[in-house]
Design an enzyme around this catalytic site. Structure first.
Site, short mmCIF file in Angstrom:
data_model
loop_
_atom_site.label_atom_id
_atom_site.label_comp_id
_atom_site.label_asym_id
_atom_site.label_seq_id
_atom_site.Cartn_x
_atom_site.Cartn_y
_atom_site.Cartn_z
N HIS B 45 24.77 73.27 36.42
CA HIS B 45 25.90 73.12 35.51
C HIS B 45 25.65 72.01 34.49
O HIS B 45 25.98 72.15 33.31
CB HIS B 45 27.14 72.79 36.35
CG HIS B 45 28.43 72.88 35.60
ND1 HIS B 45 29.03 74.07 35.33
CD2 HIS B 45 29.23 71.93 35.09
CE1 HIS B 45 30.15 73.86 34.68
NE2 HIS B 45 30.30 72.56 34.50
N HIS B 91 35.29 78.31 33.02
CA HIS B 91 35.85 77.71 34.22
C HIS B 91 36.02 78.83 35.25
O HIS B 91 37.09 79.05 35.81
CB HIS B 91 37.18 77.00 33.92
CG HIS B 91 37.18 75.59 34.42
ND1 HIS B 91 38.29 74.93 34.86
CD2 HIS B 91 36.18 74.70 34.55
CE1 HIS B 91 37.98 73.71 35.22
NE2 HIS B 91 36.70 73.54 35.05
#
Lengths: 219, 722
Positions: B45, B91
């Site tokens: 990430h 998200h």
């Protein structure tokens, strides 16, 4: 008329309101921070929309306790003009300047769309730009616009002709008697849920809301 | 005290080789906190370790690009001294575990990426993918995500002006929530994150730090399995009221000369913001965690460094301005704390309760971060679709298609989003192919859109990547605006599988070709990998957010038609039914090759249409996408509440084929437009005209009432949530 716009933390339609006022009044409104205790010398105090204090308590309940509201109450008692839109309307009811309350929308969802409002009387400073019974478009954008009051209060509002606007194309939020906006007894305080300030420019879909600001500017 | 070793590192997501690198850099065993810092900074990430080698292939430069990828958001010059600042971010993982908060904090995070650069956010958009609507879990996720996006965006007062939604069983256990924010700044007042000035105070602003979201970035870097529900505590909780205060406080502070550098605390919180700020500035940073505003008692250094509590910013200030800055921040009732200072050590030093909890050299933490060129396996090129059997009458097919979840009206969704706050929304959802938001005080406006067609990308990742970029370009063009740049949100499966990495590499190749051909560079983006549940990957979904500008907003058009207009189809129609919605919804097949994207034709046709719009010849324009020509015409009729009589001859492939680079334009004078098109070498044909009626009349004479069409189009969501 000179106008001031109150700034509570969490409100978000103050810029929209400034644009509408600037256009009709030809002058910048004064912006007053909620922690102030005195208003500038103005005729009209505007409480714009948004989510004051996040609406984490009842909508408008926290803002109604802000220091500036004491000055707004004195202004109203002196017969000053007050306009509350959306969250501003909620604050006015929480502050006791208008009767009733705004509950969660009947469908429990946020509602964002244009609605049609009917002008119930046009002999007030706020509404004299429309014909009585005229309808105009106004965007609404709220989660808590379901106007409620006890039956006696509703009957009094109707009896004293204090309903300013009613929803004319369907009552989406469940408001009692289709009420979208009300006046105080002296007709100097107006609260309404939809946003006339968002329709004051042909490019943005129309000027349906402009008569409100033009009328105030001329008063 | 937990033993720090290879096993612990593994449980933190670092493999044996990465653990070896940690030991090499440190020259000793790291502390627990240090291991935490390495593991989040080197997570997929935060480090983009699997994607970086491919992302480099994307064009990122143009004369109007002020800041490309590498900053918190991309920045482009839009004229009049103004810059558009924008980015899209996913998200996904949190939104499956806890849909409302996952989506809400997604909006909050992307807003911070934009206002941290000095821009006032003026528009939010999103790109959403959900699983099979027949599953109860899908309904729960859709409801939560839509409420979450609305709950956060409505409260902060940034209009949600556009977006897209698709359904496919491949997203059953792994929905996608991609949020985009566009903000406006002055080109000479852009704020960056590179720290500078030894001794300058490091200032923490915003909400207090709690234990929420610890290791969220690591969670976003693994696949889902049955235990994912247990990860609910790693999802953060959003507070849009504090975000609103943070926006206003930061923008007010940015009017002064106090700020040296500023960055939001996003994924990996205090760790990534401090490491990146000091790293970019080539300085060192020392933090004293005892001074961090804390919401809970007894938090350890590890917990504070890895917390992903929301609505927090990290600033480096000029020391002589720090008291003035404090006054501004505290006016907005936000926490303000000096938690450290800039050093010349080139290291991050973290102190807590008198002990040094971490002391890591910054250069190797970023320079030696893992970088993988993972094996790729190309998706075999699909066979072209042969002739299809189809006996469904045109009107029946239209009514079925326009009612299906992927094509039906999204009114139920956008009616829950405040699209008008700010007072500048010129075209709201479902009025034009791109949202139009005016720049306050000017005649100029931005046209903004999000798009991708995952079913094309899975069939042919390269063509699908091209198509996603081209479609956003077309959406913007169809309003009359000039497309300028994109942000990309690359949502893919497990990169350790060669076929997934192959999809990624090919999609990038297609996107790069389209960006190049259309002068439409990538200025920001985000990568979300490991979108798999129990080993089943999502459809590869490179969501594109496009931004364009129109100098005179009064010339912008939507797609609502009116009586007295002629309809002209611009672009070549071969009748491409491969991977089309007609094929899937009417014939129950999902095979064939997606429509090829001819980038030269795309450019030519688009430039022609835009010029016609800006010359005032076009009353309405709609690009042809999902569902093909007849769907586009039906949407125009519904938007304008105006009847249409179609005259062109064609089969199902003509009316429902999804050939690219096409538009329907409504004009007063079709002959003039056809003449101009012929002169420019653009294929164009008259397909019908509008009438003052309540019917859409097909070429075979069959008429469908607009009421019936509207019922079909509007029915799905209200029925689903009734």
């Amino acid at each position: 008329m000179k106008a001031a716009i109150l700034h509570f933390p969490g409100i978000n339609r103050e810029r929209d309101m400034i644009i509408a006022v600037r256009q009709s009044f030809g002058a910048e409104p004064q912006i007053v921070w909620h922690k102030e205790t005195e208003l500038p010398a103005v005729d009209l105090v505007i409480l714009p929309g948004g989510f004051s204090f996040g609406d984490y308590l009842r909508c408008g309940a926290m803002a109604a306790q802000s220091p500036i509201m004491q000055a707004v109450k004195r202004h109203a008692e002196r017969g000053g003009y007050v306009l509350g839109v959306c969250n501003g309307f909620q604050i006015l009811t929480e502050a006791g300047l208008l009767p009733g309350a705004l509950l969660r929308n009947a469908g429990l969802r946020f509602l964002s769309m244009d609605t049609l409002l009917r002008v119930e009387r046009n002999d007030t400073v706020f509404t004299k730009g429309w014909a009585k019974g005229a309808t105009f478009r106004a965007p609404m954008a709220h989660g808590d616009g379901n106007y409620t009051a006890d039956v006696a209060t509703l009957d009094r509002l109707e009896g004293e002709n204090l309903v300013a606007f009613r929803y004319a194309d369907g009552n989406r939020n469940g408001s009692a008697r289709d009420i979208a906006g009300i006046f105080s007894s002296n007709l100097r305080v107006l609260g309404l849920m939809p946003h006339p300030e968002n329709l004051v420019d042909p490019l943005l879909g129309g000027t349906d809301g402009k008569p409100l600001f033009d009328a105030l500017a001329a008063a | 005290m937990t033993q720090v070793n290879a096993d612990l590192a593994k449980s933190f997501g670092l493999n044996a080789e990465e653990w070896g690198k940690v030991l090499e850099i440190m020259g000793r065993e790291p502390t627990f906190t240090e291991l935490g810092i390495f593991s989040v900074m080197w997570s997929e990430h935060c480090s983009y370790k699997s994607s970086r080698v491919w992302l480099k292939e994307l064009p990122t430069k143009a004369p109007w690009v002020i800041h490309g990828p590498g900053e918190n958001a991309g920045v482009i010059d839009i004229g009049e001294g103004l810059a558009a600042v924008f980015k899209m971010e996913s998200h996904n993982h949190p939104s499956f575990i806890e849909p409302y908060q996952g989506a809400a904090t997604g909006v909050g995070g992307i807003l911070r990426d934009v206002f941290t650069m000095g821009a006032r956010p003026i528009a939010n958009l999103n790109a959403l993918r959900f699983g099979d609507p027949k599953l109860p879990v899908t309904k729960r996720v859709v409801d939560g995500v839509v409420r979450g996006i609305g709950g956060y965006g409505n409260c902060v007062g940034v209009p949600t002006v556009g977006g897209e939604v698709n359904f496919h069983p491949a997203y059953n256990g792994n929905p996608l929530v991609n949020a985009m924010t566009v903000g406006i700044a002055r080109t000479d007042k852009i704020f960056l994150s590179a720290a500078a000035g030894v001794g300058n105070p490091v200032v923490y602003v915003g909400s207090k730090t709690g234990r929420d979201g610890i290791h969220g970035a690591t969670m976003a870097s693994t696949e889902f399995d049955a235990s994912s529900e247990e990860k609910r505590p790693t999802v953060q909780v959003g507070d849009p009221f504090t975000e609103k205060l943070l926006i206003e406080a930061c923008l007010e502070l940015m009017q002064t000369d106090a700020i040296v550098a500023i960055q939001d605390m996003g994924a990996a919180g205090l760790t990534s913001s401090s490491v990146e700020m000091a790293g970019k500035g080539g300085v060192g940073i020392e933090l004293v965690l005892d001074d961090v505003p804390q919401r809970e008692t007894g938090m350890s250094a590890y917990e504070m460094m890895l917390s992903e509590s929301q609505e927090r910013m990290l600033l480096v200030l000029k020391p002589e301005r720090s008291e003035m800055a404090r006054a501004i921040i505290e006016k907005w009732d936000l926490d303000y704390a000096i938690i450290g200072h800039i050093t010349d050590s080139g290291r991050i030093v973290v102190k807590h309760k008198g002990a040094i909890e971490a002391d890591i050299p910054l250069a190797p933490l970023s320079d030696a971060a893992p970088l993988y060129r993972r094996p790729t396996a190309e998706t075999p090129k699909p066979a072209k679709l042969g002739p299809v059997e189809g006996s469904t009458p045109l009107d029946q097919a239209l009514l079925k298609l326009i009612a299906c979840p992927d094509l039906c009206s999204r009114r139920w969704i956008y009616d829950q989003y405040d699209s008008t706050v700010g007072g500048q929304t010129v075209k709201r959802p479902a009025q034009a192919d791109a949202a139009i938001v005016r720049l306050e005080g000017t005649n100029r406006a931005l046209a903004i859109t999000t798009d991708v067609t995952p079913r094309y990308v899975v069939a042919d990742p390269e063509e699908g990547g091209k198509q996603a970029v081209a479609e956003t370009w077309r959406n913007i063009t169809a309003t009359g605006a000039l497309p300028l740049a994109i942000t990309d949100n690359m949502n893919f499966g497990n990169p350790e599988k060669p076929e997934i990495m192959g999809q990624f590499a090919s999609a990038i190749k297609g996107m790069a070709a389209a960006c190049e051909a259309l002068d439409y560079p990538v200025v920001s983006g985000n990568v979300s990998l490991y979108n798999e549940t129990e080993g089943r990957p999502i459809l590869p979904t490179p969501a594109i957010g496009g931004v364009g500008v129109i100098n005179d907003v009064s010339k912008a058009v939507g797609y609502a038609i009116a009586p007295g207009q002629e309809l002209v189809l611009v672009g070549q129609t071969h009748g491409e039914l491969g991977c089309s919605l007609y094929l899937r919804e009417i014939l129950g097949r999902e095979d064939g090759a997606p429509p090829p994207v001819d980038l030269d034709a795309e450019r030519r046709n688009g430039d022609f249409v835009r010029a016609q719009i800006l010359a005032g010849h076009v009353a309405a324009c709609h690009d042809i996408a999902d569902g093909g020509l007849l769907i586009a015409v039906a949407e125009m009729a519904l938007a304008g509440d105006t009847g249409v009589e179609l005259a062109a001859a064609g089969d199902a492939a003509f009316w429902f084929g999804e050939d690219q680079a096409r538009y329907v334009v409504a004009v007063r004078d079709a002959a003039a437009l056809l003449k101009a098109a012929a002169a420019a070498g653009i294929p164009a044909q008259r397909i019908g005209h509008t009438v003052n009626s309540d019917k859409l009349t097909l070429p075979n004479g069959v008429a469908i009432s607009l009421a019936q069409l509207r019922d079909a189009h509007e029915g799905f969501f209200p029925r689903w949530f009734a």
